[in-house]
Write a protein that holds these residues in place. Structure first.
Motif, PDB file in Angstrom:
ATOM      1  N   LEU A  11     -53.309  13.537 -73.970  1.00  0.00           N
ATOM      2  CA  LEU A  11     -52.252  14.350 -73.028  1.00  0.00           C
ATOM      3  C   LEU A  11     -51.825  13.909 -71.463  1.00  0.00           C
ATOM      4  N   ALA A  12     -53.477  13.636 -71.316  1.00  0.00           N
ATOM      5  CA  ALA A  12     -52.863  12.987 -70.064  1.00  0.00           C
ATOM      6  C   ALA A  12     -52.440  11.204 -70.166  1.00  0.00           C
ATOM      7  N   THR A  13     -52.551  10.417 -70.488  1.00  0.00           N
ATOM      8  CA  THR A  13     -51.606   9.970 -70.898  1.00  0.00           C
ATOM      9  C   THR A  13     -50.522  10.317 -70.879  1.00  0.00           C
ATOM     10  N   LEU A  14     -49.889  10.959 -71.739  1.00  0.00           N
ATOM     11  CA  LEU A  14     -48.879  11.210 -72.190  1.00  0.00           C
ATOM     12  C   LEU A  14     -48.054  11.755 -71.148  1.00  0.00           C
ATOM     13  N   GLY A  15     -48.217  12.246 -70.133  1.00  0.00           N
ATOM     14  CA  GLY A  15     -47.967  13.057 -68.858  1.00  0.00           C
ATOM     15  C   GLY A  15     -47.944  11.884 -67.746  1.00  0.00           C
ATOM     16  N   PHE A  16     -48.859  11.028 -67.660  1.00  0.00           N
ATOM     17  CA  PHE A  16     -48.861  10.285 -66.564  1.00  0.00           C
ATOM     18  C   PHE A  16     -47.721   9.168 -67.067  1.00  0.00           C
ATOM     19  N   LEU A  17     -46.767   8.911 -68.401  1.00  0.00           N
ATOM     20  CA  LEU A  17     -46.074   7.527 -68.547  1.00  0.00           C
ATOM     21  C   LEU A  17     -45.514   8.226 -68.189  1.00  0.00           C
ATOM     22  N   LYS A  18     -44.838   9.538 -68.399  1.00  0.00           N
ATOM     23  CA  LYS A  18     -43.577  10.501 -68.476  1.00  0.00           C
ATOM     24  C   LYS A  18     -42.596  10.548 -66.349  1.00  0.00           C
ATOM     25  N   VAL A  19     -43.660  10.251 -65.877  1.00  0.00           N
ATOM     26  CA  VAL A  19     -43.092   9.875 -64.720  1.00  0.00           C
ATOM     27  C   VAL A  19     -43.253   8.398 -64.510  1.00  0.00           C
ATOM     28  N   TYR A  20     -44.559   7.035 -65.257  1.00  0.00           N
ATOM     29  CA  TYR A  20     -44.216   6.224 -63.908  1.00  0.00           C
ATOM     30  C   TYR A  20     -43.780   5.459 -64.999  1.00  0.00           C
ATOM     31  N   GLU A  21     -43.441   5.558 -65.639  1.00  0.00           N
ATOM     32  CA  GLU A  21     -42.391   4.866 -66.547  1.00  0.00           C
ATOM     33  C   GLU A  21     -40.477   5.020 -65.688  1.00  0.00           C
ATOM     34  N   THR A  22     -40.858   6.199 -65.006  1.00  0.00           N
ATOM     35  CA  THR A  22     -39.491   6.529 -64.268  1.00  0.00           C
ATOM     36  C   THR A  22     -39.196   4.825 -63.031  1.00  0.00           C
ATOM     37  N   ARG A  23     -40.318   4.806 -62.550  1.00  0.00           N
ATOM     38  CA  ARG A  23     -41.362   4.329 -61.269  1.00  0.00           C
ATOM     39  C   ARG A  23     -40.680   3.085 -61.197  1.00  0.00           C
ATOM     40  N   THR A  24     -41.286   1.931 -62.202  1.00  0.00           N
ATOM     41  CA  THR A  24     -42.025   0.524 -62.242  1.00  0.00           C
ATOM     42  C   THR A  24     -40.517   0.164 -62.278  1.00  0.00           C
ATOM     43  N   ARG A  25     -40.249  -0.999 -62.350  1.00  0.00           N
ATOM     44  CA  ARG A  25     -39.657  -1.958 -62.572  1.00  0.00           C
ATOM     45  C   ARG A  25     -40.010  -3.427 -63.765  1.00  0.00           C
ATOM     46  N   ARG A  26     -41.562  -2.783 -63.566  1.00  0.00           N
ATOM     47  CA  ARG A  26     -41.885  -4.399 -64.393  1.00  0.00           C
ATOM     48  C   ARG A  26     -41.354  -4.606 -65.992  1.00  0.00           C
ATOM     49  N   SER A  27     -40.671  -5.248 -66.142  1.00  0.00           N
ATOM     50  CA  SER A  27     -40.461  -5.810 -67.764  1.00  0.00           C
ATOM     51  C   SER A  27     -41.838  -5.930 -68.776  1.00  0.00           C
ATOM     52  N   ASP A  28     -42.551  -6.208 -68.357  1.00  0.00           N
ATOM     53  CA  ASP A  28     -43.978  -6.980 -68.773  1.00  0.00           C
ATOM     54  C   ASP A  28     -44.601  -4.977 -69.275  1.00  0.00           C
ATOM     55  N   ILE A  29     -44.352  -4.402 -68.201  1.00  0.00           N
ATOM     56  CA  ILE A  29     -45.098  -2.810 -68.294  1.00  0.00           C
ATOM     57  C   ILE A  29     -44.536  -1.978 -68.239  1.00  0.00           C
ATOM     58  N   LYS A  30     -42.866  -2.054 -69.352  1.00  0.00           N
ATOM     59  CA  LYS A  30     -42.385  -1.320 -69.543  1.00  0.00           C
ATOM     60  C   LYS A  30     -42.918  -1.364 -70.814  1.00  0.00           C
ATOM     61  N   GLU A  31     -42.759  -3.039 -71.480  1.00  0.00           N
ATOM     62  CA  GLU A  31     -42.708  -3.029 -73.076  1.00  0.00           C
ATOM     63  C   GLU A  31     -44.875  -2.000 -73.484  1.00  0.00           C
ATOM     64  N   THR A  32     -45.501  -1.855 -71.827  1.00  0.00           N
ATOM     65  CA  THR A  32     -46.776  -2.071 -72.738  1.00  0.00           C
ATOM     66  C   THR A  32     -46.473  -0.379 -72.914  1.00  0.00           C
ATOM     67  N   ILE A  33     -45.574   0.173 -71.771  1.00  0.00           N
ATOM     68  CA  ILE A  33     -45.309   1.761 -72.228  1.00  0.00           C
ATOM     69  C   ILE A  33     -44.541   1.565 -73.157  1.00  0.00           C
ATOM     70  N   ALA A  34     -44.530   1.441 -73.580  1.00  0.00           N
ATOM     71  CA  ALA A  34     -43.955   1.572 -74.906  1.00  0.00           C
ATOM     72  C   ALA A  34     -44.925   1.693 -75.959  1.00  0.00           C
ATOM     73  N   GLU A  35     -45.127   0.757 -75.872  1.00  0.00           N
ATOM     74  CA  GLU A  35     -46.413   0.664 -77.154  1.00  0.00           C
ATOM     75  C   GLU A  35     -47.142   2.155 -76.676  1.00  0.00           C
ATOM     76  N   LEU A  36     -47.856   1.902 -75.389  1.00  0.00           N
ATOM     77  CA  LEU A  36     -48.881   2.586 -75.539  1.00  0.00           C
ATOM     78  C   LEU A  36     -48.269   4.287 -75.544  1.00  0.00           C
ATOM     79  N   ARG A  37     -47.350   4.152 -75.398  1.00  0.00           N
ATOM     80  CA  ARG A  37     -46.276   5.956 -76.206  1.00  0.00           C
ATOM     81  C   ARG A  37     -46.850   6.292 -77.186  1.00  0.00           C
ATOM     82  N   SER A  38     -46.280   5.399 -78.019  1.00  0.00           N
ATOM     83  CA  SER A  38     -46.108   5.316 -80.111  1.00  0.00           C
ATOM     84  C   SER A  38     -47.811   5.068 -80.187  1.00  0.00           C
ATOM     85  N   ALA A  39     -48.417   4.491 -79.412  1.00  0.00           N
ATOM     86  CA  ALA A  39     -49.601   5.036 -80.189  1.00  0.00           C
ATOM     87  C   ALA A  39     -50.598   6.004 -79.736  1.00  0.00           C
ATOM     88  N   THR A  40     -50.935   6.753 -78.540  1.00  0.00           N
ATOM     89  CA  THR A  40     -51.020   7.931 -78.330  1.00  0.00           C
ATOM     90  C   THR A  40     -50.722   8.852 -79.062  1.00  0.00           C
TER      91      THR A  40
END
Length: 616
Positions: free
Chosen positions: A141-170
């Motif tokens: 729950l902490a991770t999903l809440g963290f990602l919900k905000v951070y994904e709108t703040r970062t422009r790094r393509s590598d991190i956006k890919e990691t975020i997508a993978e992390l959200r699914s796994a979480t």
């Protein structure tokens, strides 16, 4: 020692950054990846405060505060910190996912062997444990809440890919953890003449009531709850039939792992095959408390506001909520079974399933009672008596009292801890154990929770003093040198005269995480409005009335020669009185102090005028 949640959290974060980051990148170290419980606890030490306290937010680099950035400088720059946390969380999800894509919940090195001559097999260390199921809910729950905000703040393509993978796994791990908690919940029914029955009867009767008296009272007290469990919780036929027999006793709660022969939970979520259960259908107080802690995060305001659960998870959450409420009601009624003398007040508590006796189990029952008191409106009597139990536990645990020569309490509660035999583990190898060494941290956590709940001045003052004493004890136990400086646990610092056995693992993440939780809870406590004293409110109103009258009188007097200064003083008095009136209901003490100051100023003006009149 006064609890200063902001400063202490900054100290903890600085120690974690020093320990767990190497060159700005997360470093799991030698013991990382071995226990899903320890790894989740370590991540939560950062993610929990970062998602619960606005001033500690890391998901929006533009709002990261300077002192937070300074203590985390080993974790990278302002823009790097959230990216590195996302990378660490993604590594956690990959590490604790099996080859069959199933999230795993291994206890790892937290498991022990009851037979010192035999090592546990790798299969046993990989067994899922309720501690991990519950901790994963909070982490996900902490991770999903963290990602919900951070994904709108970062422009790094590598991190956006990691975020997508992390959200699914979480999300998958969250579902798997909820399913596992449903499959590890159990109701144990037993006869009054059985070993468990006799233990429970003795516990409830406290040697003052006969078996028949206790049974009759149990039947009356638990009839509605018994019916609710039969109607609402899907259980095996044998258990349902047993529950319908009012001559049978029962307990409910969570086993240490998935219960043997527990049916699979139907879900459309991709969580992989559900493993077979191993644990006997026997509730454990410790694991019940752990489960209750995790489940309540599913219903927090933050979870609901951010919409962190999908439709399938909401259904599972409702099923868990039902078990959460039933379990709290059961143990709360057991703890307060006799109104004249609570079984909880008869320390130490004796468990029925494992036949163990310890202050730790009294604390576990008290923790469930605290949950229940927070859920419903607690009476002053309930609260006062619970405070008394906490104070006695602190004394008996040698936290607020001195240790004796060769004191066994230090060894049993703080050093080696209370060892639980994990019933059913012998099916897959040597009998396993689980050790609880976090008595002090748990006591601090429940005391601060009660302090947050209490709106009674006397009880709140006692709880705050107790919390500060326990925290002083815990703060002394930080590691002072070597690996993990500033983290926990150095028992010898609190008990220098005790013989302390060195543990294999340098840092206790369970204790460190619980202290971090306490700081978040203390932050919440200080954010509440102060407790209002009716007596002080009446006094403040009386002073306000007198001040307003004297001010009106002063305004009718002719202006002195220094009319400008006199006018400024009167305007200053008016501002203070308006402020005092606005605070009198919520902060009567502040209103009282402001009004006293006003009365002093008015008296100074009156005396100055009298002196001028005499001079004339």
């Amino acid at each position: 020692m006064q609890i200063k949640p902001r400063q202490h959290l900054l100290d903890i974060w600085q120690a974690i950054a020093r320990h767990s980051f190497d060159g700005g990148e997360w470093d799991w170290g030698e013991w990382g990846g071995v226990s899903s419980v320890a790894d989740a606890e370590r991540l939560l030490c950062l993610l929990y405060p970062a998602t619960e306290i606005p001033a500690f937010r890391l998901d929006d680099p533009d709002t990261t505060q300077d002192d937070v950035q300074q203590v985390l400088k080993k974790a990278g720059g302002r823009l790097d910190i959230p990216a590195n946390i996302v990378t660490a969380a993604a590594e956690f999800m990959r590490t604790h996912t099996g080859e069959d894509k199933r999230p795993t919940f291994a206890g790892g090195y937290y498991f022990g062997s009851a037979d010192k001559t035999k090592e546990l097999s790798e299969e046993q260390r990989q067994l899922g444990v309720t501690d991990s199921f519950s901790m994963s809910i909070t982490l996900c729950l902490a991770t999903l809440g963290f990602l919900k905000v951070y994904e709108t703040r970062t422009r790094r393509s590598d991190i956006k890919e990691t975020i997508a993978e992390l959200r699914s796994a979480t999300s998958s791990r969250l579902t798997a953890a909820m399913v596992s908690l449903l499959r590890s919940f159990t109701v144990n029914v037993f006869d009054t003449d059985s070993s468990q029955g006799r233990t429970l009867i003795e516990l409830l009767g406290q040697g003052r009531q006969s078996q028949r008296q206790v049974l009759n009272k149990f039947q009356t007290r638990f009839r509605p709850l018994r019916a609710a469990i039969v109607e609402s919780v899907s259980l095996g036929i044998d258990v349902e039939e047993g529950l319908k027999d009012e001559n049978q006793l029962f307990e409910c709660g969570w086993a240490w792992s998935l219960v043997k022969d527990s049916p699979e939970i139907e879900t459309d979520e991709p969580i992989g095959p559900q493993p077979e259960g191993v644990a006997n259908a026997v509730p454990y107080l410790y694991f019940t408390v752990v489960a209750l802690d995790g489940i309540q995060d599913l219903f927090s305001d933050r979870t609901l506001t951010l919409g962190l659960l999908n439709a399938e998870q909401q259904k599972l959450a409702e099923a868990l909520r039902l078990r959460w409420e039933l379990t709290q009601q059961y143990w709360s009624r057991i703890a307060r079974f006799d109104a004249d003398r609570w079984p909880l007040e008869d320390l130490p508590w004796r468990t029925t399933g494992q036949k163990l006796e310890s202050e730790y189990f009294s604390l576990s029952v008290a923790a469930i009672l605290v949950h229940d008191l927070m859920r419903r409106r607690a009476t002053d009597d309930d609260l006062t008596r619970t405070v008394g139990v906490m104070e006695r536990l602190a004394e008996r645990g040698r936290i607020t009292s001195r240790m004796t020569v060769d004191d066994p309490v230090i060894h049993e509660l703080h050093n080696m801890g209370v060892k639980l035999p994990l019933q059913g583990s012998e099916r897959v190898g040597p009998p396993m154990t689980w050790s609880m060494t976090d008595f002090s941290a748990q006591l601090l956590k429940r005391t601060v929770q009660l302090c947050t709940l209490s709106r009674n001045l006397a009880s709140h003052d006692r709880l705050l003093r107790l919390a500060e004493d326990i925290f002083d004890h815990m703060w002394r136990r930080r590691i002072r040198d070597g690996e993990g400086v500033g983290l926990w646990d150095n028992i010898h610092a609190a008990y220098p005269d005790a013989e302390i056995h060195k543990r294999r693992v340098p840092v206790s993440w369970s204790i460190t995480e619980r202290v971090t939780e306490v700081m978040v809870q203390a932050h919440e406590m200080y954010r509440q409005p102060p407790i209002r004293s009716l007596e002080l409110t009446e006094l403040a109103r009386a002073l306000l009335s007198e001040s307003a009258h004297l001010l009106g009188n002063e305004q009718m007097e002719p202006a002195p020669t220094d009319a400008g200064r006199h006018g400024m003083e009167l305007r200053n008095i008016e501002v203070k009185l308006r402020r005092a009136r606005s605070l009198v209901d919520e902060q009567p003490g502040t209103a009282y102090a402001l009004t006293l100051d006003v009365l002093g100023q008015l008296d100074s003006l009156a005396r100055a005028r009298e002196a001028a009149d005499r001079g004339v």
